[in-house]
Design an enzyme around this catalytic site. Structure first.
Site, PDB file in Angstrom:
ATOM      1  N   HIS A  34       3.112   0.850  -3.239  1.00 48.30           N
ATOM      2  CA  HIS A  34       2.644   0.096  -4.364  1.00 48.30           C
ATOM      3  C   HIS A  34       3.433   1.012  -5.396  1.00 48.30           C
ATOM      4  O   HIS A  34       3.485   2.045  -5.514  1.00 48.30           O
ATOM      5  CB  HIS A  34       1.220   0.554  -4.523  1.00 48.30           C
ATOM      6  CG  HIS A  34       0.522  -0.054  -6.015  1.00 48.30           C
ATOM      7  ND1 HIS A  34       0.075  -1.276  -5.986  1.00 48.30           N
ATOM      8  CD2 HIS A  34       0.305   0.569  -7.007  1.00 48.30           C
ATOM      9  CE1 HIS A  34      -0.438  -1.464  -7.196  1.00 48.30           C
ATOM     10  NE2 HIS A  34      -0.460  -0.486  -7.947  1.00 48.30           N
ATOM     11  N   ASP A  36       4.279   1.473  -9.452  1.00 49.67           N
ATOM     12  CA  ASP A  36       3.584   0.939 -10.600  1.00 49.67           C
ATOM     13  C   ASP A  36       4.513   1.043 -11.981  1.00 49.67           C
ATOM     14  O   ASP A  36       5.115   2.063 -12.225  1.00 49.67           O
ATOM     15  CB  ASP A  36       2.406   2.176 -10.962  1.00 49.67           C
ATOM     16  CG  ASP A  36       1.417   1.732 -10.330  1.00 49.67           C
ATOM     17  OD1 ASP A  36       0.408   0.702 -10.357  1.00 49.67           O
ATOM     18  OD2 ASP A  36       0.862   2.919  -9.623  1.00 49.67           O
ATOM     19  N   GLY A 146      -2.543   3.097 -16.418  1.00 54.18           N
ATOM     20  CA  GLY A 146      -1.694   4.134 -17.217  1.00 54.18           C
ATOM     21  C   GLY A 146      -1.186   5.261 -16.321  1.00 54.18           C
ATOM     22  O   GLY A 146      -0.246   5.647 -16.117  1.00 54.18           O
ATOM     23  N   GLY A 149      -4.780   9.646 -10.662  1.00 56.97           N
ATOM     24  CA  GLY A 149      -5.441  10.704 -10.706  1.00 56.97           C
ATOM     25  C   GLY A 149      -6.793  10.613 -11.291  1.00 56.97           C
ATOM     26  O   GLY A 149      -7.635  11.363 -11.454  1.00 56.97           O
ATOM     27  N   ASP A 179      -7.435  -0.991  -6.954  1.00 62.64           N
ATOM     28  CA  ASP A 179      -6.222  -0.048  -7.407  1.00 62.64           C
ATOM     29  C   ASP A 179      -7.012   0.912  -8.361  1.00 62.64           C
ATOM     30  O   ASP A 179      -7.202   0.547  -9.678  1.00 62.64           O
ATOM     31  CB  ASP A 179      -5.257  -1.002  -8.191  1.00 62.64           C
ATOM     32  CG  ASP A 179      -4.271   0.050  -8.496  1.00 62.64           C
ATOM     33  OD1 ASP A 179      -4.055   1.101  -8.567  1.00 62.64           O
ATOM     34  OD2 ASP A 179      -3.370  -0.638  -9.476  1.00 62.64           O
ATOM     35  N   GLY A 201      -3.200   6.502  -5.042  1.00 65.64           N
ATOM     36  CA  GLY A 201      -2.021   7.566  -5.620  1.00 65.64           C
ATOM     37  C   GLY A 201      -2.506   8.843  -4.944  1.00 65.64           C
ATOM     38  O   GLY A 201      -1.935   9.584  -4.137  1.00 65.64           O
TER      39      GLY A 201
HETATM   40  C1  DX5 Z   1      -2.685   2.935 -12.795  1.00 66.86           C
HETATM   41  C2  DX5 Z   1      -1.958   2.446 -11.632  1.00 66.86           C
HETATM   42  C3  DX5 Z   1      -2.584   2.788 -10.051  1.00 66.86           C
HETATM   43  C4  DX5 Z   1      -2.562   4.279  -9.920  1.00 66.86           C
HETATM   44  C5  DX5 Z   1      -3.219   4.676  -8.596  1.00 66.86           C
HETATM   45  O1  DX5 Z   1      -2.198   2.444 -13.806  1.00 66.86           O
HETATM   46  O2  DX5 Z   1      -1.848   0.949 -11.589  1.00 66.86           O
HETATM   47  O3  DX5 Z   1      -1.879   2.017  -9.171  1.00 66.86           O
HETATM   48  O4  DX5 Z   1      -1.264   4.881 -10.077  1.00 66.86           O
HETATM   49  O5  DX5 Z   1      -3.454   6.027  -8.593  1.00 66.86           O
HETATM   50  P1  DX5 Z   1      -4.727   6.712  -8.416  1.00 66.86           P
HETATM   51  O6  DX5 Z   1      -5.007   6.160  -6.937  1.00 66.86           O
HETATM   52  O7  DX5 Z   1      -4.352   8.385  -8.328  1.00 66.86           O
HETATM   53  O8  DX5 Z   1      -5.734   6.186  -9.176  1.00 66.86           O
HETATM   54 ZN    ZN Z   2      -1.213  -0.193  -9.841  1.00 62.44          ZN
END
Ligand code: DX5
Ligand code: ZN
Length: 228
Positions: A34, A36, A146, A149, A179, A201
């Site tokens: 994935h 971002d 954004g 975590g 997500d 993430g």
């Molecule tokens: C947020 C992103 C996510 C994020 C996921 O803007 O779209 O994909 O990086 O990370 P975690 O799993 O740490 O929330």
């Molecule tokens: Zn994402």
């Protein structure tokens, strides 16, 4: 029911060593990576662009799931496809039926898949219903776009369930991707509500053993599937 797929989000790794991030995904047996993309306008962070996607493409053969959190996706869609994205996801908040159709033409002309994402507070807009069959993945965000975590927003769960039911009622094979804040402890909450693609993430890359974290998420998800 679609297979469980694990999609590590490299945003949570050291951005100076993304090559290792994709290697970890491969070693852990992830189904897709994935990516971002954030432009500082749609969401309050700036990540990377098509050049980075292209560089990673040369180093990794997994499916690239590119999540565009940008205000003007029309300007960049082709560049991210040419860079090697396999699934290109756009946000419903910056589209309407006409721009969706334009983007769908571009994505499908390259033989790639199109995803549609919604932020935690956004319902699927009315123009989506007659276009559902064009969407390979519906991305339900469970944090504000954004940053990696953050903690999963559980108020999104009824919407996740509703979207899964909509897909099922129409007999479609759309993947439902969740997500934001996915961790081993909450995998059951999203899988029992129909989520089958799990983006993680921090749930992967912030763990002591990120390779093992990928298998753990999969095991947890498969276990929920078996018990339902
Ligand atoms: C947020 C992103 C996510 C994020 C996921 O803007 O779209 O994909 O990086 O990370 P975690 O799993 O740490 O929330
Ligand atoms: Zn994402």
């Amino acid at each position: 029911m679609n297979d469980i797929r694990i999609a590590p989000s490299i945003l949570a790794w050291d951005l100076g060593d993304l090559e290792r991030a994709v290697e970890i995904s491969v070693e852990g047996g992830a189904d897709q990576v994935h990516l971002d993309v954030i432009d500082g306008h749609f969401a309050p962070n700036i990540t990377f662009g098509p050049g980075t996607v292209k560089a990673l493409r040369r180093r990794c053969e997994l499916k690239f799931d590119t999540h565009l959190m940008i205000d003007n996706p029309q300007q960049y869609a082709e560049k991210f496809l040419e860079a090697g994205s396999d699934l290109l996801t756009f946000h419903a908040e910056v589209l309407d039926g006409v721009s969706f159709d334009d983007l769908h033409r571009i994505v499908s002309s390259k033989g790639k898949e199109m995803g549609l994402a919604v932020k935690p507070g956004t319902e699927l807009p009315p123009w989506v219903s007659e276009r559902l069959d064009k969407i390979s993945t519906l991305v339900v965000m469970t944090v504000s776009p954004g940053f990696s975590g953050q903690t999963m927003d559980m108020t999104v769960m009824p919407k996740l369930q509703k979207i899964s039911k909509l897909v099922e009622d129409q007999g479609l094979k759309t993947d439902i991707e969740v997500d934001g804040g996915v961790e081993p402890e909450n995998v059951h909450e999203v899988v029992k509500r129909g989520g089958n693609v799990l983006v993680a993430g921090a749930g992967v890359y912030a763990k002591k053993d990120p390779v093992a974290a990928i298998s753990l998420l999969r095991e947890k998800a498969e276990r929920v599937r078996r018990s339902h």
